[in-house]
Write a protein that holds these residues in place. Structure first.
Motif, PDB file in Angstrom:
ATOM      1  N   ALA A   1       1.353  -7.527  -6.688  1.00  0.00           N
ATOM      2  CA  ALA A   1       0.673  -6.162  -6.527  1.00  0.00           C
ATOM      3  C   ALA A   1      -0.460  -6.517  -7.462  1.00  0.00           C
ATOM      4  CB  ALA A   1       1.421  -5.091  -7.118  1.00  0.00           C
ATOM      5  N   SER A   2      -1.619  -5.393  -7.279  1.00  0.00           N
ATOM      6  CA  SER A   2      -2.804  -5.394  -7.882  1.00  0.00           C
ATOM      7  C   SER A   2      -2.352  -5.301  -9.501  1.00  0.00           C
ATOM      8  CB  SER A   2      -3.813  -4.157  -7.770  1.00  0.00           C
ATOM      9  OG  SER A   2      -4.127  -4.435  -6.273  1.00  0.00           O
ATOM     10  N   LEU A   3      -3.311  -5.634 -10.308  1.00  0.00           N
ATOM     11  CA  LEU A   3      -3.030  -5.692 -11.909  1.00  0.00           C
ATOM     12  C   LEU A   3      -3.791  -3.936 -12.127  1.00  0.00           C
ATOM     13  CD1 LEU A   3      -1.845  -6.699 -14.129  1.00  0.00           C
ATOM     14  CD2 LEU A   3      -4.080  -7.725 -14.679  1.00  0.00           C
ATOM     15  N   THR A   4      -2.977  -2.923 -12.162  1.00  0.00           N
ATOM     16  CA  THR A   4      -3.588  -1.678 -12.346  1.00  0.00           C
ATOM     17  C   THR A   4      -2.495  -0.671 -12.849  1.00  0.00           C
ATOM     18  OG1 THR A   4      -4.148   0.214 -11.110  1.00  0.00           O
ATOM     19  CG2 THR A   4      -2.835  -0.997  -9.890  1.00  0.00           C
ATOM     20  N   SER A   5      -2.881   0.334 -13.586  1.00  0.00           N
ATOM     21  CA  SER A   5      -2.066   1.286 -14.135  1.00  0.00           C
ATOM     22  C   SER A   5      -1.656   2.528 -13.163  1.00  0.00           C
ATOM     23  CB  SER A   5      -2.553   1.972 -15.354  1.00  0.00           C
ATOM     24  OG  SER A   5      -3.868   2.401 -15.099  1.00  0.00           O
ATOM     25  N   ASP A   6      -2.285   2.153 -11.679  1.00  0.00           N
ATOM     26  CA  ASP A   6      -1.999   3.545 -10.997  1.00  0.00           C
ATOM     27  C   ASP A   6      -0.828   2.961 -10.248  1.00  0.00           C
ATOM     28  OD1 ASP A   6      -2.042   4.994  -8.670  1.00  0.00           O
ATOM     29  OD2 ASP A   6      -3.820   4.419  -8.064  1.00  0.00           O
ATOM     30  N   SER A   7       0.311   3.501 -10.674  1.00  0.00           N
ATOM     31  CA  SER A   7       1.587   3.096  -9.939  1.00  0.00           C
ATOM     32  C   SER A   7       1.906   3.553  -8.742  1.00  0.00           C
ATOM     33  CB  SER A   7       2.818   3.752 -10.963  1.00  0.00           C
ATOM     34  OG  SER A   7       2.648   4.943 -10.888  1.00  0.00           O
ATOM     35  N   ALA A   8       1.216   4.500  -8.128  1.00  0.00           N
ATOM     36  CA  ALA A   8       1.329   4.825  -6.934  1.00  0.00           C
ATOM     37  C   ALA A   8       0.651   3.683  -5.766  1.00  0.00           C
ATOM     38  CB  ALA A   8       0.596   6.169  -6.581  1.00  0.00           C
ATOM     39  N   GLN A   9      -0.496   3.007  -6.317  1.00  0.00           N
ATOM     40  CA  GLN A   9      -0.890   1.912  -5.755  1.00  0.00           C
ATOM     41  C   GLN A   9       0.099   0.746  -5.732  1.00  0.00           C
ATOM     42  OE1 GLN A   9      -4.591   0.545  -7.036  1.00  0.00           O
ATOM     43  NE2 GLN A   9      -4.745  -1.173  -5.693  1.00  0.00           N
ATOM     44  N   VAL A  10       0.730   0.425  -6.900  1.00  0.00           N
ATOM     45  CA  VAL A  10       1.606  -0.522  -6.882  1.00  0.00           C
ATOM     46  C   VAL A  10       2.834  -0.244  -5.832  1.00  0.00           C
ATOM     47  CG1 VAL A  10       3.313  -1.837  -8.474  1.00  0.00           C
ATOM     48  CG2 VAL A  10       0.736  -1.370  -9.172  1.00  0.00           C
ATOM     49  N   HIS A  11       3.037   0.980  -5.699  1.00  0.00           N
ATOM     50  CA  HIS A  11       4.142   1.252  -4.916  1.00  0.00           C
ATOM     51  C   HIS A  11       3.902   0.868  -3.458  1.00  0.00           C
ATOM     52  CE1 HIS A  11       7.863   3.325  -6.646  1.00  0.00           C
ATOM     53  NE2 HIS A  11       7.159   3.722  -7.624  1.00  0.00           N
ATOM     54  N   ARG A  12       2.565   1.449  -3.344  1.00  0.00           N
ATOM     55  CA  ARG A  12       2.169   1.101  -1.820  1.00  0.00           C
ATOM     56  C   ARG A  12       1.958  -0.294  -1.531  1.00  0.00           C
ATOM     57  NH1 ARG A  12      -1.799   5.366  -3.068  1.00  0.00           N
ATOM     58  NH2 ARG A  12      -3.135   3.842  -3.762  1.00  0.00           N
ATOM     59  N   GLU A  13       1.820  -1.091  -2.384  1.00  0.00           N
ATOM     60  CA  GLU A  13       1.435  -2.572  -2.274  1.00  0.00           C
ATOM     61  C   GLU A  13       2.771  -3.348  -1.960  1.00  0.00           C
ATOM     62  OE1 GLU A  13      -2.779  -2.925  -4.129  1.00  0.00           O
ATOM     63  OE2 GLU A  13      -1.107  -3.833  -5.136  1.00  0.00           O
ATOM     64  N   PHE A  14       3.928  -2.945  -2.793  1.00  0.00           N
ATOM     65  CA  PHE A  14       5.049  -3.423  -2.509  1.00  0.00           C
ATOM     66  C   PHE A  14       5.779  -2.973  -1.344  1.00  0.00           C
ATOM     67  CE2 PHE A  14       5.491  -4.352  -7.521  1.00  0.00           C
ATOM     68  CZ  PHE A  14       5.103  -5.436  -7.280  1.00  0.00           C
ATOM     69  N   HIS A  15       5.494  -1.566  -1.029  1.00  0.00           N
ATOM     70  CA  HIS A  15       6.198  -1.160   0.103  1.00  0.00           C
ATOM     71  C   HIS A  15       5.703  -1.899   1.289  1.00  0.00           C
ATOM     72  CE1 HIS A  15       8.006   2.307   2.255  1.00  0.00           C
ATOM     73  NE2 HIS A  15       7.100   2.276   3.001  1.00  0.00           N
ATOM     74  N   GLN A  16       4.262  -2.153   1.476  1.00  0.00           N
ATOM     75  CA  GLN A  16       3.485  -2.918   2.435  1.00  0.00           C
ATOM     76  C   GLN A  16       4.299  -4.258   2.610  1.00  0.00           C
ATOM     77  OE1 GLN A  16       1.708  -3.587   5.170  1.00  0.00           O
ATOM     78  NE2 GLN A  16      -0.079  -2.543   4.188  1.00  0.00           N
TER      79      GLN A  16
END
Ligand SMILES: *Cc1c(COP(=O)(O)O)cnc(C)c1O
Length: 224
Positions: free
Chosen positions: A153-168
């Motif tokens: 996943a992207s290196l980011t503190s935005d956990s919603a984005q990390v969720h989306r990427e892993f979901h993908q």
């Protein structure tokens, strides 16, 4: 190593998730310390470093190759590698198949997908992967066994984005399973989650987390 953190992580894992302890840039003594606690799955990023550790350390360690693999280095790891997580091109898969054939092995591999926003990260796009699946040269390969997918996943503190990427990535896994691997029981792995994001990865269906710095401490990249 940090034994307490190690034990905490193990305790928190659902039975369906395996911990790969990422020992890159750490001395063999650190691997031995984790081995003494029962850890058998270790991850490395560089072929040369893996080769040296494999020679020094117990035979029953399962070595996972998780870094970007250069084709001229494949032969150093093929005789003993347990699972290559980072197949990021058709060409690389063909070369792994070729070397595995020379060795008389069937090597387990995961297909790495590009799910992050950072351009620097490696991996397939889905259409590219599907093209490979339908290619006759892919269908002829007998010395690789595709066991699932991997992503970062992207290196980011935005956990919603990390969720989306892993979901993908989980979605990609399901699509591949349904379209190409429905009868192959061994196609079951989703390698996702590192020190900073493994709890999210587990919520999104990870079966293998690759954790380094949380267990072994920060790495000294100056040593490379
Ligand atoms: C280094 C590395 C890890 C481990 O990262 P930490 O943040 O130290 O847990 C996991 N996966 C890949 C592909 C890596 O290169």
């Amino acid at each position: 190593m940090n034994q307490e953190v190690y034990q905490q992580i193990l305790k928190s894992l659902p039975a369906s998730v395996r911990l790969i302890a990422v020992s890159k840039l750490k001395p063999a003594s650190e691997v031995e310390a984790a081995y003494a606690l029962g850890q058998r799955d270790f991850g490395e990023n560089w072929a040369q470093e893996l080769k040296e550790k494999h020679l020094q350390l117990p035979e029953d360690i399962r070595w996972h190759f998780i870094g970007h693999l250069q084709t001229n280095k494949i032969k150093f790891i093929i005789p003993y590698v347990h699972l290559i997580h980072s197949i990021d091109s058709f060409h690389l898969l063909q070369e792994v198949n070729k070397q595995a054939e020379k060795c008389g092995r069937v090597v387990k591999c995961l297909l790495q997908f590009h799910i992050a926003t950072e351009e620097t990260k490696f991996g397939f796009a889905m259409d590219e992967c599907q093209e490979m699946m339908r290619h006759p040269a892919y269908q002829r390969m007998r010395n690789v066994e595709i066991c699932g997918v991997m992503g970062m996943a992207s290196l980011t503190s935005d956990s919603a984005q990390v969720h989306r990427e892993f979901h993908q990535l989980h979605d990609y896994f399901v699509q591949l399973k349904e379209n190409y691997f429905i009868d192959q029981e061994s196609f079951k792995e989703i390698s996702m989650g590192m020190s900073g994001d493994y709890p999210i990865a587990i919520e999104e269906g990870s079966t293998m987390i690759r954790v380094g710095s949380a267990i072994f401490g920060a790495r000294d990249y100056g040593a490379r």
